[in-house]
Design an enzyme around this catalytic site. Sequence first.
Site, mmCIF file in Angstrom:
data_model
loop_
_atom_site.group_PDB
_atom_site.id
_atom_site.type_symbol
_atom_site.label_atom_id
_atom_site.label_comp_id
_atom_site.label_asym_id
_atom_site.label_seq_id
_atom_site.Cartn_x
_atom_site.Cartn_y
_atom_site.Cartn_z
ATOM 1 N N SER A 149 0.820 -1.216 0.000
ATOM 2 C CA SER A 149 0.000 0.000 0.000
ATOM 3 C C SER A 149 0.855 1.268 0.000
ATOM 4 O O SER A 149 0.397 2.321 -0.430
ATOM 5 C CB SER A 149 -0.938 0.004 1.203
ATOM 6 N N ASP A 394 -3.010 6.027 12.193
ATOM 7 C CA ASP A 394 -2.204 5.282 11.223
ATOM 8 C C ASP A 394 -0.900 6.044 10.991
ATOM 9 O O ASP A 394 -0.898 7.110 10.376
ATOM 10 C CB ASP A 394 -3.004 5.143 9.918
ATOM 11 N N HIS A 397 1.013 4.879 6.788
ATOM 12 C CA HIS A 397 0.705 5.483 5.483
ATOM 13 C C HIS A 397 0.919 6.987 5.513
ATOM 14 O O HIS A 397 0.966 7.591 6.576
ATOM 15 C CB HIS A 397 -0.736 5.131 5.101
#
Length: 415
Positions: A149, A394, A397
């Site tokens: 990702s 998070d 990311h």
Amino acid sequence: MKPSRAKAPLSIVAVIVCAFAFAGVLYTEDVGLLRSATVFTLGACFKQDELSGEGGDGGVGGSRRIKFDPEKCNVMKGTWVYNASIKPTYTDETCPYVDLQVSCGKNGRPDSDYLNWEWQPDECDLPRFDPEAALEKLRGKRLMFVGDSLQRGQWQSFVCLVESYIPAEQKSMRRGRALSVFKAKEYNASIEFYWAPFLVQSNSDLHIIGDPNKRILRVDSILKHAKNWKGVDILVFNTYVWWMSGLRIKSLWGSFTNGEEGFEELDAPIAYRIGLKTWANWVDSTIDPNKTRVFFTTMSPTHMRSADWHNRKGIRCYNETIPVLEKGYWGSGSDLRIMKVVSSIVDRMKVPVTFINITQISEHRKDAHTSVYTEIQGKVLDDEQKLNPKKYADCIHWCLPGVPDTWNQLFYAYL
Ligand SMILES: *[C@@H]1O[C@H](CO)[C@@H](O)[C@H](O)[C@H]1NC(C)=O
Ligand SMILES: *[C@@H]1O[C@H](CO)[C@@H](O)[C@H](O)[C@H]1NC(C)=O
Ligand SMILES: *[C@@H]1O[C@H](CO)[C@@H](O)[C@H](O)[C@H]1NC(C)=O
Ligand SMILES: *[C@@H]1O[C@H](CO)[C@@H](O)[C@H](O)[C@H]1NC(C)=O
Ligand SMILES: *[C@@H]1O[C@H](CO)[C@@H](O)[C@H](O)[C@H]1NC(C)=O
């Protein structure tokens, strides 16, 4: 004529898959990548007097800088410089291809200073990303990002950096579960992303298994993914964070004759070495270096331990709004053992591989993760969830626009 977001056929499955993938990483904090306290010394770089007479003055501090030359300039050595007049060339509103997961602005991030930092190497000036020149370099070519990702973020950043220069009827985007393709028709070019979070095969590629302990890797099998990489002109790989989400990696060899039970548990760096060697063997035996260029994006650091930057009351990267400005800063979110494995394997390959070495650069950017301005299972975190960063922040990311644009600036410089 903005293509509508709703049209992108990102299936609900993919959304769930991504949420689970993230959850898998998120809820295993006691992982290897948090353990390695690191002492870090910068590699040898060329001496200042070798530069004299070679180039103009750089802006900041009037220090001497040479024109960018990947052979000569150590781009990893530098500083983030705040520049209030920078405007990102796209936003998560103007570029229709930014996933909700990383659309920090739309997801309610109140501060925007994180968009105003530029990476300034000490010894040279990094060229600005020139979208038209980038498209020209891709004319008649396929560029494919392959990995996890974070690599998908780099792909979306690249697409967004160029897409506004292409008229609506000259471009298209097709999102798929494994392969997504953006096409610039006038240039006969495509910018693609292939999902293979470990590069090698696993039981958690498309059907993501949230519990890292249930994931089993086929460390010597890659063809199922790699057959999709043939005929591509420029390949950009990454793989890191998924290897770090469990203490030990369940690894299988050979065909399935011994079933899924026949795995062996290996420490992450050992399993990683075998997996990356499988990738290297595929590249060396399949890629014609006269036709295809190969890049490898190094580890994207995580910011899970605010104590690393002496914020003892912090919750990971939550509420961080400025980078770590200490020169050469190195936190605990990148595993240097993995970096060693990568360089030792790539050094011995026949096919030349260019590193997009983002690790040190990104280490500084505790302020640029999605934090609580993200989504879970396809929904933007609600206010209550946003107030619970211990559970939801998070720090793996990165927001878009943001740090991956700098990765692409670096990539562009090598293109
Ligand atoms: C700040 O950004 C502007 C716009 O990109 C640029 O023209 C200017 O040179 C930058 N300033 C410095 C000190 O780099
Ligand atoms: C378009 O690019 C592909 C490779 O991506 C190539 O095979 C094809 O010949 C190109 N077509 C034209 C018209 O240039
Ligand atoms: C690549 O090109 C060079 C020079 O034209 C040639 O010597 C070499 O054999 C080629 N390599 C491959 C793998 O085809
Ligand atoms: C986060 O920042 C906001 C605004 O500066 C502040 O009100 C809040 O108390 C901070 N939260 C934590 C947990 O530090
Ligand atoms: C990436 O750069 C760092 C220095 O910032 C260096 O320690 C590391 O070895 C480099 N990694 C590779 C794979 O070249």
